[in-house]
Design a protein around this motif. Structure first.
Motif, PDB file in Angstrom:
ATOM      1  N   GLY A   1      -5.652  -5.165  11.731  1.00 10.70           N
ATOM      2  CA  GLY A   1      -6.669  -5.585  10.757  1.00 10.70           C
ATOM      3  C   GLY A   1      -6.006  -6.223   9.544  1.00 10.70           C
ATOM      4  O   GLY A   1      -5.209  -7.146   9.661  1.00 10.70           O
ATOM      5  N   ARG A   2      -6.280  -5.652   8.367  1.00 10.41           N
ATOM      6  CA  ARG A   2      -5.704  -6.213   7.134  1.00 10.41           C
ATOM      7  C   ARG A   2      -4.317  -5.644   6.830  1.00 10.41           C
ATOM      8  O   ARG A   2      -3.723  -5.961   5.813  1.00 10.41           O
ATOM      9  N   LYS A   3      -3.808  -4.769   7.724  1.00  4.81           N
ATOM     10  CA  LYS A   3      -2.519  -4.101   7.439  1.00  4.81           C
ATOM     11  C   LYS A   3      -1.358  -4.737   8.209  1.00  4.81           C
ATOM     12  O   LYS A   3      -1.470  -5.007   9.402  1.00  4.81           O
ATOM     13  N   THR A   4      -0.251  -4.947   7.517  1.00  3.64           N
ATOM     14  CA  THR A   4       0.974  -5.415   8.164  1.00  3.64           C
ATOM     15  C   THR A   4       2.043  -4.345   7.956  1.00  3.64           C
ATOM     16  O   THR A   4       2.308  -3.936   6.818  1.00  3.64           O
TER      17      THR A   4
ATOM     18  N   GLY B   1       0.849  -1.199   0.000  1.00  3.21           N
ATOM     19  CA  GLY B   1       0.000   0.000   0.000  1.00  3.21           C
ATOM     20  C   GLY B   1       0.873   1.234   0.000  1.00  3.21           C
ATOM     21  O   GLY B   1       0.719   2.135  -0.821  1.00  3.21           O
ATOM     22  N   THR B   2       1.832   1.270   0.922  1.00  2.00           N
ATOM     23  CA  THR B   2       2.741   2.422   1.040  1.00  2.00           C
ATOM     24  C   THR B   2       4.149   1.904   1.320  1.00  2.00           C
ATOM     25  O   THR B   2       4.334   0.979   2.112  1.00  2.00           O
ATOM     26  N   LEU B   3       5.116   2.543   0.650  1.00  2.00           N
ATOM     27  CA  LEU B   3       6.518   2.215   0.880  1.00  2.00           C
ATOM     28  C   LEU B   3       7.239   3.541   1.147  1.00  2.00           C
ATOM     29  O   LEU B   3       7.208   4.433   0.301  1.00  2.00           O
TER      30      LEU B   3
HETATM   31  C1  LIG Z   1      -3.278 -13.118   0.019  1.00  2.00           C
HETATM   32  C2  LIG Z   1      -2.573 -11.969  -0.587  1.00  2.00           C
HETATM   33  C3  LIG Z   1      -1.155 -12.317  -0.940  1.00  2.00           C
HETATM   34  C4  LIG Z   1      -0.511 -11.248  -1.750  1.00  2.00           C
HETATM   35  C5  LIG Z   1       0.830 -11.752  -2.053  1.00  2.00           C
HETATM   36  C6  LIG Z   1       1.462 -11.009  -3.116  1.00  2.00           C
HETATM   37  C7  LIG Z   1       2.648 -11.814  -3.450  1.00  2.00           C
HETATM   38  C8  LIG Z   1       3.635 -11.030  -4.170  1.00  2.00           C
HETATM   39  C9  LIG Z   1       4.471 -10.146  -3.270  1.00  2.00           C
HETATM   40  C10 LIG Z   1       5.314  -9.343  -4.142  1.00  2.00           C
HETATM   41  C11 LIG Z   1       5.959  -8.211  -3.431  1.00  2.00           C
HETATM   42  C12 LIG Z   1       5.903  -7.013  -4.276  1.00  2.00           C
HETATM   43  C13 LIG Z   1       4.703  -6.235  -3.870  1.00  2.00           C
HETATM   44  C14 LIG Z   1       4.130  -5.473  -4.988  1.00  2.00           C
HETATM   45  O1  LIG Z   1       4.758  -5.077  -5.920  1.00  2.00           O
HETATM   46  S1  LIG Z   1       2.477  -5.192  -4.866  1.00  2.00           S
HETATM   47  C15 LIG Z   1       2.195  -4.095  -6.251  1.00  2.00           C
HETATM   48  C16 LIG Z   1       2.114  -2.649  -5.837  1.00  2.00           C
HETATM   49  N1  LIG Z   1       0.911  -2.416  -5.085  1.00  2.00           N
HETATM   50  C17 LIG Z   1      -0.279  -2.331  -5.676  1.00  2.00           C
HETATM   51  O2  LIG Z   1      -0.439  -2.462  -6.874  1.00  2.00           O
HETATM   52  C18 LIG Z   1      -1.430  -2.059  -4.764  1.00  2.00           C
HETATM   53  C19 LIG Z   1      -2.537  -1.272  -5.470  1.00  2.00           C
HETATM   54  N2  LIG Z   1      -3.530  -0.898  -4.502  1.00  2.00           N
HETATM   55  C20 LIG Z   1      -4.535  -1.750  -4.185  1.00  2.00           C
HETATM   56  O3  LIG Z   1      -4.691  -2.817  -4.756  1.00  2.00           O
HETATM   57  C21 LIG Z   1      -5.442  -1.299  -3.072  1.00  2.00           C
HETATM   58  O4  LIG Z   1      -5.400   0.085  -2.945  1.00  2.00           O
HETATM   59  C22 LIG Z   1      -5.064  -1.957  -1.711  1.00  2.00           C
HETATM   60  C23 LIG Z   1      -5.231  -3.504  -1.810  1.00  2.00           C
HETATM   61  C24 LIG Z   1      -3.631  -1.614  -1.291  1.00  2.00           C
HETATM   62  C25 LIG Z   1      -5.988  -1.429  -0.628  1.00  2.00           C
HETATM   63  O5  LIG Z   1      -7.278  -1.449  -1.124  1.00  2.00           O
HETATM   64  P1  LIG Z   1      -8.524  -1.873  -0.246  1.00  2.00           P
HETATM   65  O6  LIG Z   1      -9.723  -1.464  -1.003  1.00  2.00           O
HETATM   66  O7  LIG Z   1      -8.408  -3.315   0.134  1.00  2.00           O
HETATM   67  O8  LIG Z   1      -8.275  -0.974   1.023  1.00  2.00           O
HETATM   68  P2  LIG Z   1      -9.384  -0.277   1.923  1.00  2.00           P
HETATM   69  O9  LIG Z   1      -9.741   1.044   1.358  1.00  2.00           O
HETATM   70  O10 LIG Z   1     -10.501  -1.258   2.206  1.00  2.00           O
HETATM   71  O11 LIG Z   1      -8.558   0.002   3.267  1.00  2.00           O
HETATM   72  C26 LIG Z   1      -8.161  -1.045   4.136  1.00  2.00           C
HETATM   73  C27 LIG Z   1      -7.222  -0.456   5.167  1.00  2.00           C
HETATM   74  O12 LIG Z   1      -5.957  -0.174   4.539  1.00  2.00           O
HETATM   75  C28 LIG Z   1      -5.685   1.249   4.585  1.00  2.00           C
HETATM   76  N3  LIG Z   1      -5.099   1.621   3.285  1.00  2.00           N
HETATM   77  C29 LIG Z   1      -5.686   1.537   2.085  1.00  2.00           C
HETATM   78  N4  LIG Z   1      -4.818   1.859   1.112  1.00  2.00           N
HETATM   79  C30 LIG Z   1      -3.662   2.155   1.729  1.00  2.00           C
HETATM   80  C31 LIG Z   1      -2.394   2.531   1.266  1.00  2.00           C
HETATM   81  N5  LIG Z   1      -2.126   2.680  -0.041  1.00  2.00           N
HETATM   82  N6  LIG Z   1      -1.413   2.732   2.172  1.00  2.00           N
HETATM   83  C32 LIG Z   1      -1.639   2.572   3.496  1.00  2.00           C
HETATM   84  N7  LIG Z   1      -2.825   2.204   3.997  1.00  2.00           N
HETATM   85  C33 LIG Z   1      -3.836   1.999   3.131  1.00  2.00           C
HETATM   86  C34 LIG Z   1      -7.014   1.932   4.833  1.00  2.00           C
HETATM   87  O13 LIG Z   1      -6.848   3.177   5.489  1.00  2.00           O
HETATM   88  C35 LIG Z   1      -7.704   0.900   5.703  1.00  2.00           C
HETATM   89  O14 LIG Z   1      -7.175   0.999   7.013  1.00  2.00           O
HETATM   90  P3  LIG Z   1      -8.189   1.002   8.262  1.00  2.00           P
HETATM   91  O15 LIG Z   1      -9.121   2.148   8.020  1.00  2.00           O
HETATM   92  O16 LIG Z   1      -8.882  -0.345   8.194  1.00  2.00           O
HETATM   93  O17 LIG Z   1      -7.306   1.147   9.480  1.00  2.00           O
END
Ligand SMILES: CCCCCCCCCCCCCC(=O)SCCNC(=O)CCNC(=O)[C@H](O)C(C)(C)COP(=O)(O)OP(=O)(O)OC[C@H]1O[C@@H](n2cnc3c(N)ncnc32)[C@H](O)[C@@H]1OP(=O)(O)O
Length: 228
Positions: free
Chosen positions: A184-187, A157-159
């Protein structure tokens, strides 16, 4: 469930390729890495370069004519390994079979993840130093793996990165990372990068577990794209 997804921290000597395809690809990927690294520093003549371009195009045409498999899901569907095994091969920073990966070698001890990598001339930003974008990419992939230790992996989400010192090329770099906390869902994961015992960059990552299974991500993302 987590084992099916990924175990990035198997001991190095146990990390054998899952299938013969990967064994062959690893070798070819290393050859391509060596080739591109040599290209970066080569002052061969224009004629030599032109001949090599021709030869490379012919080699590429051979690969293009071979049976093809696209993407991580494609490889798992083709029986070439679990999600984790395939990631270990194709990951853009850690994938042994991906020639753009340096590659990053990872392991875990207790609650801390470690990695080592050597970034060559292909990754130069400031003179003699690693490009900041690649430092960020190292952290993204490595912290992305470290979060698996918490058992609830998610998307970045954030780096946030602090570049403290220039990171030198062509020396062993050491990374370490650990989970600070989960909400919650955040690590929340923290990590650092060191060269010769000096911390050159620190990072904090917030990873958010998506609501749908990661294996369905490809189809979900494709559906979101506009037609055309
Ligand atoms: C099972 C999964 C395994 C995955 C493994 C991968 C393997 C590969 C690993 C590879 C490694 C390489 C890795 C890569 O390259 S990963 C690729 C780069 N990242 C992306 O493409 C992510 C794109 N963004 C999204 O898909 C969505 O926006 C996500 C999933 C991130 C959240 O969308 P979602 O609709 O689900 O979120 P919500 O609105 O229900 O909010 C939920 C909670 O999160 C909080 N929040 C929301 N956004 C952010 C943010 N940007 N920063 C901080 N916090 C944020 C929010 O305030 C709330 O908190 P609270 O109010 O509950 O306290």
């Amino acid at each position: 469930m987590l084992e099916d997804l990924h175990n990035p921290f198997l001991p190095l000597d146990e990390r054998t390729p899952a299938t013969p395809l990967w064994e062959a690809k690893r070798e070819l990927a290393q050859a391509v890495r060596d080739y591109t690294e040599a290209l970066m520093t080569s002052a061969a003549t224009p004629k030599q370069m032109a001949d090599m371009s021709q030869w490379l195009r012919e080699a590429t045409a051979q690969l293009e004519q071979s049976p093809r498999i696209y993407g991580r899901n494609g490889y798992t569907e083709a029986g070439e390994g679990t999600f984790g095994e395939v990631f270990q091969e194709v990951g853009p920073l850690c994938g042994h079979s991906n020639p753009i990966a340096p590659p990053l070698e990872m392991w875990a001890e207790g609650d801390t993840a470690y990695a080592r990598v050597n970034m060559g001339w292909r990754y130069e930003g400031p003179p003699g130093c690693v490009h900041g974008g690649f430092v960020a990419a190292l952290f993204d992939e490595f912290l992305g793996m470290a979060q698996f230790m918490g058992g609830h992996p998610g998307m970045t989400g954030t780096l946030s990165i602090k570049y403290r010192r220039p990171t030198p090329l062509n020396v062993p770099l050491e990374l370490s990372a650990w989970i600070e906390r989960s909400e919650g869902r955040k690590t929340f994961v923290k990590g650092k990068l060191e060269a010769n015992g000096v911390v050159t960059a620190e990072c904090e990552g917030i990873f958010i577990r998506p609501t749908q299974p990661v294996t369905e991500l490809r189809d979900a993302v494709m559906k979101e794209q506009p037609e055309g």
